[in-house]
Design an enzyme around this catalytic site. Structure first.
Site, PDB file in Angstrom:
ATOM      1  N   HIS A 106       0.853  -1.196   0.000  1.00  0.00           N
ATOM      2  CA  HIS A 106       0.000   0.000   0.000  1.00  0.00           C
ATOM      3  C   HIS A 106       0.889   1.248   0.000  1.00  0.00           C
ATOM      4  O   HIS A 106       2.097   1.150   0.210  1.00  0.00           O
ATOM      5  CB  HIS A 106      -0.919   0.011   1.226  1.00  0.00           C
ATOM      6  CG  HIS A 106      -0.158   0.084   2.512  1.00  0.00           C
ATOM      7  ND1 HIS A 106       0.340  -1.035   3.155  1.00  0.00           N
ATOM      8  CD2 HIS A 106       0.229   1.141   3.269  1.00  0.00           C
ATOM      9  CE1 HIS A 106       0.987  -0.666   4.244  1.00  0.00           C
ATOM     10  NE2 HIS A 106       0.942   0.656   4.334  1.00  0.00           N
TER      11      HIS A 106
ATOM     12  N   HIS B 288       5.737   6.666  -0.571  1.00  0.00           N
ATOM     13  CA  HIS B 288       6.558   5.520  -0.961  1.00  0.00           C
ATOM     14  C   HIS B 288       5.749   4.231  -0.805  1.00  0.00           C
ATOM     15  O   HIS B 288       4.720   4.209  -0.138  1.00  0.00           O
ATOM     16  CB  HIS B 288       7.849   5.462  -0.137  1.00  0.00           C
ATOM     17  CG  HIS B 288       7.620   5.246   1.323  1.00  0.00           C
ATOM     18  ND1 HIS B 288       7.253   6.258   2.166  1.00  0.00           N
ATOM     19  CD2 HIS B 288       7.683   4.125   2.077  1.00  0.00           C
ATOM     20  CE1 HIS B 288       7.102   5.773   3.383  1.00  0.00           C
ATOM     21  NE2 HIS B 288       7.349   4.473   3.362  1.00  0.00           N
TER      22      HIS B 288
END
Length: 187
Positions: free
Chosen positions: A41, A128
């Protein structure tokens, strides 16, 4: 109380691209702690422990924050590394087109704080997509170099999700709420 966070999950096609790119690296570096694809995720906000009584207000505020941001095009890009809290080394993929994503993350974090959960950590948001966490002091630079030219297809992120962390083992994240982005949320 539940340990929670808000995140975006790329669609299955993009996740398959990442699986193909990292498969040879996983095979070559089996002793690292690779994040399982089911847990991949892009975190928007870490909320920490959320009391059950805070959930209704939190849901309302997160839904409102999501409505204020239109769906956005994103793609995963070149890898990098950083050393996180407690000396944990992290290998991640970057997020292409992160400007609007940072604004969405800020709105989500602000909504959570207004609901009395989440803590600002004082660091600017850095989008990220984590692939590896290692406490062993392993140099992850060679892995980042191997993924330096990676670029996924673009997709349109059209919703954020609230997740509960089940610490396990095995570690598992469960999506418990979905917040559509933009005008689509008020149909």
């Amino acid at each position: 109380m539940s340990r929670m966070f808000v995140a975006l999950v790329p669609p299955p096609g993009v996740l398959e691209e990442v699986i193909r790119a990292v498969a040879p690296l996983r095979d070559a570096w089996p002793d690292l702690t690779w994040i399982e694809p089911a847990n991949w995720h892009i975190t928007l906000a870490f909320l920490g422990e959320v009391p059950e009584g805070a959930r209704p207000d939190l849901n309302a505020r997160l839904a409102r924050a999501a409505r204020h941001h239109e769906p956005l095009p994103l793609a995963l890009g070149a890898a990098g590394t950083f050393t996180g809290r407690g000396g944990v080394s992290v290998l991640w993929l970057g997020v292409r087109e992160p400007g609007r994503l940072a604004r969405l993350a800020g709105s989500v974090a602000a909504g959570a704080r207004r609901a009395g959960v989440g803590q600002p950590d004082g660091r600017p948001y850095r989008a990220h997509f984590t692939l590896v966490r290692s406490r062993k002091g392993v140099e992850l630079g060679p892995l980042a170099a191997a993924l330096s030219t990676f670029e996924s297809a673009f997709w349109t992120a059209d919703h954020a999700q609230l997740f509960v962390s089940h610490l396990g083992p095995p570690l598992r994240y469960e999506a418990v709420e979905t917040y559509p982005l933009g005008k689509q949320a008020v149909r």
